[in-house]
Design an enzyme around this catalytic site. Structure first.
Site: not given
Ligand code: NAP
Length: 263
Positions: A9, A33, A38, A126-127, A148, A217, A219
């Site tokens: 995402w 995922d 997205y 999900s949710n 999820q 997530k 990048t």
């Molecule tokens: P997250 O994975 O909790 O956090 C992502 C953030 O953490 C980004 O800013 C990333 O930066 C940073 N990050 C990642 N690894 C890191 C590390 N090792 N050290 C420091 N910073 C780090 O948040 P999220 O994107 O909300 O959740 C993950 C995934 O869950 C989403 O991408 C999506 O696929 C899914 N999701 C699903 C729903 C749903 O409704 N089903 C909702 C939200 C999310 P960089 O990008 O700069 O690496």
């Protein structure tokens, strides 16, 4: 389903997203995922195609967006997702939210049709709150594979974890790093320092100890690699207990169309 996946995402620059997916797969990730919402399914597909990993070795999940959840729209947009991803089938297709055009009978009968055709190898939601899950399980012919939900040390989802275990489906943690908030926790950073790892790894290892699949997530290559390294981190019972004791409830994703129980 591999217990660590790559979230995508907001990785919505197409070249960047494809590169991240390719890098992650070549590094050892085997679960990706994405979602219709997205806007990056084509880029995710490009990354999978570019990586030197066989398609059957990658667990690929996507989600049907809220406005596409009427029966015929599920069938039509799932086909479009597969085309964009460049695959014949996905390993898991989720209902993104119990919201919008979600109509349990109509939506889930379309998911059953896709499952019967073999276009989707597993059905997910999900949710969903426990009552949504139970209703879905009653309606579906296919087994319900996963729910999820947001899950991390500040939203441990005790009730849903117990529900998943009791009813035999997987829980997948989204926002497993609490969208960066894990780096602000003294408990997590202290444990991380003791192991010489990041707080991200500690959060991911804690989720694994709870039997929860996580899809952080990331990048760039550094974050992608750091999160993968969590698979080698073991926490002691005492460390798990310290994280369990964090007395805080912090939901990071809470849109207006989320379940009423969250209000
Ligand atoms: P997250 O994975 O909790 O956090 C992502 C953030 O953490 C980004 O800013 C990333 O930066 C940073 N990050 C990642 N690894 C890191 C590390 N090792 N050290 C420091 N910073 C780090 O948040 P999220 O994107 O909300 O959740 C993950 C995934 O869950 C989403 O991408 C999506 O696929 C899914 N999701 C699903 C729903 C749903 O409704 N089903 C909702 C939200 C999310 P960089 O990008 O700069 O690496």
């Amino acid at each position: 389903m591999p217990m660590l996946g790559l979230g995508t995402w907001q990785n919505d620059d197409a070249d960047q997203c494809a590169e991240t997916v390719e890098t992650a797969l070549e590094m050892g990730y085997r679960h990706v995922d994405t979602a219709q919402a997205y806007g990056n399914e084509a880029a995710v597909g490009d990354g999978i195609a570019a990586a030197g990993v066989a398609r059957e070795d990658v667990f690929l999940a996507t989600k049907v967006w809220n406005s596409n959840l009427a029966h015929d729209d599920v069938l039509e947009t799932a086909e479009r997702s597969l085309d964009d991803l460049g695959v014949d089938a996905v390993d898991l297709l989720y209902v993104h939210w119990p919201a919008g055009e979600y109509d349990p009978e109509g939506t889930l009968s379309a998911f059953d049709e896709l499952y019967e055709q073999g276009t989707i190898r597993n059905v997910g939601v999900s949710n969903f709150e426990p009552h949504h899950v139970e209703e879905a399980m009653e309606i579906l012919d296919a087994p319900l594979f996963a729910n999820q939900v947001e899950c991390h040390p500040f939203l441990p989802q005790d009730e849903l974890r117990a529900h998943a275990e009791e009813h035999g489906y997987e829980l997948v943690a989204y926002s497993p790093l609490a969208r960066g908030e894990v780096f602000e926790s003294d408990v997590l950073t202290d444990i991380a320092d003791d192991h010489g790892v990041s707080a991200a790894q500690v959060s991911l290892a804690w989720l694994r100890e709870k039997g929860v699949t996580a899809i952080p997530k990331a990048t760039g290559e550094d974050h992608v690699a750091d999160n993968l390294a969590s698979t080698a981190l073991s926490l002691s019972d005492e460390e798990v207990a310290r994280i369990d004791d964090i007395d805080r409830t912090d939901r990071r994703i809470d849109p207006d169309f989320g379940p009423d129980a969250w209000d």
